[in-house]
Design an enzyme around this catalytic site. Structure first.
Site, PDB file in Angstrom:
ATOM      1  N   GLY A 168     -37.193 -28.277  33.994  1.00 26.73           N
ATOM      2  CA  GLY A 168     -37.642 -28.625  35.330  1.00 26.73           C
ATOM      3  C   GLY A 168     -37.946 -27.376  36.138  1.00 26.73           C
ATOM      4  N   GLY A 169     -37.008 -26.968  36.967  1.00 28.62           N
ATOM      5  CA  GLY A 169     -37.224 -25.872  37.909  1.00 28.62           C
ATOM      6  C   GLY A 169     -37.819 -24.618  37.288  1.00 28.62           C
ATOM      7  CG  ASN A 178     -40.285 -33.347  34.586  1.00 32.93           C
ATOM      8  OD1 ASN A 178     -41.251 -33.594  35.317  1.00 32.93           O
ATOM      9  ND2 ASN A 178     -39.173 -34.057  34.595  1.00 32.93           N
ATOM     10  CD1 TRP A 179     -44.485 -28.136  35.596  1.00 28.70           C
ATOM     11  CD2 TRP A 179     -46.486 -28.414  36.573  1.00 28.70           C
ATOM     12  NE1 TRP A 179     -45.358 -27.219  35.042  1.00 28.70           N
ATOM     13  CE2 TRP A 179     -46.591 -27.373  35.624  1.00 28.70           C
ATOM     14  CE3 TRP A 179     -47.617 -28.775  37.309  1.00 28.70           C
ATOM     15  CZ2 TRP A 179     -47.788 -26.691  35.402  1.00 28.70           C
ATOM     16  CZ3 TRP A 179     -48.801 -28.092  37.082  1.00 28.70           C
ATOM     17  CH2 TRP A 179     -48.888 -27.059  36.141  1.00 28.70           C
ATOM     18  CE  LYS A 180     -37.041 -32.477  37.145  1.00 27.87           C
ATOM     19  NZ  LYS A 180     -35.598 -32.473  37.372  1.00 27.87           N
ATOM     20  N   GLY A 207     -30.991 -29.690  37.740  1.00 20.46           N
ATOM     21  CA  GLY A 207     -31.238 -29.093  39.043  1.00 20.46           C
ATOM     22  C   GLY A 207     -29.995 -28.540  39.713  1.00 20.46           C
ATOM     23  CG  HIS A 252     -36.491 -37.563  34.359  1.00 26.20           C
ATOM     24  ND1 HIS A 252     -35.701 -37.405  35.471  1.00 26.20           N
ATOM     25  CD2 HIS A 252     -36.593 -36.337  33.781  1.00 26.20           C
ATOM     26  CE1 HIS A 252     -35.342 -36.132  35.562  1.00 26.20           C
ATOM     27  NE2 HIS A 252     -35.871 -35.459  34.551  1.00 26.20           N
ATOM     28  CD  GLU A 277     -35.300 -35.811  38.726  1.00 23.29           C
ATOM     29  OE1 GLU A 277     -36.543 -35.769  38.648  1.00 23.29           O
ATOM     30  OE2 GLU A 277     -34.569 -34.819  38.530  1.00 23.29           O
ATOM     31  CB  SER A 295     -29.438 -25.912  34.720  1.00 21.41           C
ATOM     32  OG  SER A 295     -29.301 -26.681  35.913  1.00 21.41           O
ATOM     33  CD  GLU A 353     -34.037 -34.008  31.198  1.00 22.46           C
ATOM     34  OE1 GLU A 353     -34.637 -32.939  31.140  1.00 22.46           O
ATOM     35  OE2 GLU A 353     -34.228 -34.847  32.101  1.00 22.46           O
TER      36      GLU A 353
END
Ligand code: 13P
Length: 255
Positions: free
Chosen positions: A234-235, A9-11, A173, A95, A97, A213, A167
């Site tokens: 993610g990251g 997930n590149w967000k 993150g 998600h 976010e 993470s 999640e």
């Protein structure tokens, strides 16, 4: 049998050039017929170029959100038909976010999920508790609410195209990963939820990704848990040298 499924997930990250280069690097290492399912979920302006960059590889394309309505007067939104049109197989829904910053409620997520499944799009349906909710021992109650709300009126046939991503919000993150035991306990709860609300086959086939993470150095241990079937990253999905080892950790795991 559950094939492992690792999604990036590149967000709201990367430039076009960076996205194309990253997608090409992942595609080069993930041939068609690989033992793991891999999907990249770029921001919408990059869906088409990423689709081109992964063409011929085993990598699949996913979007980060969609609106439930048919194409029409909904400024700023993206229709499911459009995602299909540009080659998406997956859409991430629910998600944290989106829930936290953009007002996605369980009821809205439910509408999106039903619309996506009616269009034949695979759904990565995200659930997870806040830190305060975990500290108050309310994790299972929160998951119950999110599952019941997001999956309202979703029958077993429609549910077949759904992957769940657990999640925990406190792990997203933050560099704080759920321990393998915490992840396994939540995943087992979710699988049992599906067993009691659908049936054994739905529960046994359901793939549950862990997200929060995930890094190269913790992926193998998380993925070795009996009910962890993949990762939503993610990251670490923004760098080939971090994402490829996570994919490698998932290869060959069949549960
Ligand atoms: P991080 O891997 O950056 O913690 O993000 C997880 C996530 O939200 C994936 O959807």
């Amino acid at each position: 049998m559950r094939r492992p499924f690792v999604a990036g997930n590149w967000k709201m990250n990367l430039t076009l050039a960076q996205g194309k280069a990253l997608a090409a690097a992942i595609a080069a290492d993930c041939p068609a017929g690989d033992s793991v399912d891999v999907a990249l979920c770029p921001a919408s302006p990059y869906l088409l170029p990423v689709k081109d960059a992964i063409a011929g590889s085993g990598v699949q394309l996913g979007a980060q959100n969609a609106y439930f309505a048919a194409p029409g007067a909904f400024t700023g939104e993206i229709a499911l038909d459009m995602l299909l049109d540009v080659g998406c197989q997956w859409v991430i829904l629910g998600h944290s976010e989106r829930r936290q910053f953009f007002g996605d409620t369980d009821a809205l997520i439910n509408k999106k999920l039903i619309a996506a499944r009616q269009k034949g799009l695979g759904v990565i349906f995200c659930v997870g508790e806040l830190l305060a909710e975990r500290q108050e021992n309310r994790t299972e109650a929160v998951l119950e609410t999110q599952m019941a709300g997001g999956l309202a009126d979703v029958d077993a046939a429609m549910f077949e195209g759904v992957v769940i991503a657990y999640e925990p919000v406190w792990a997203i993150g933050t560099g704080v990963t759920a321990s393998p035991e915490q992840a396994e306990a939540a995943h087992l709860y979710l699988r049992n939820w599906v067993r009691s609300h659908y049936n054994n086959a739905a529960a046994d086939q359901l793939r549950i990704q862990y997200g929060g993470s995930v890094k190269p150095d913790n992926a193998a241990e998380l993925l070795s848990q009996p009910n962890v079937d993949g990762a939503l990253v993610g990251g670490a999905s923004l760098k080939p040298e971090q994402f490829l080892p996570i994919i490698q950790a998932a290869r060959g795991i069949v549960k």
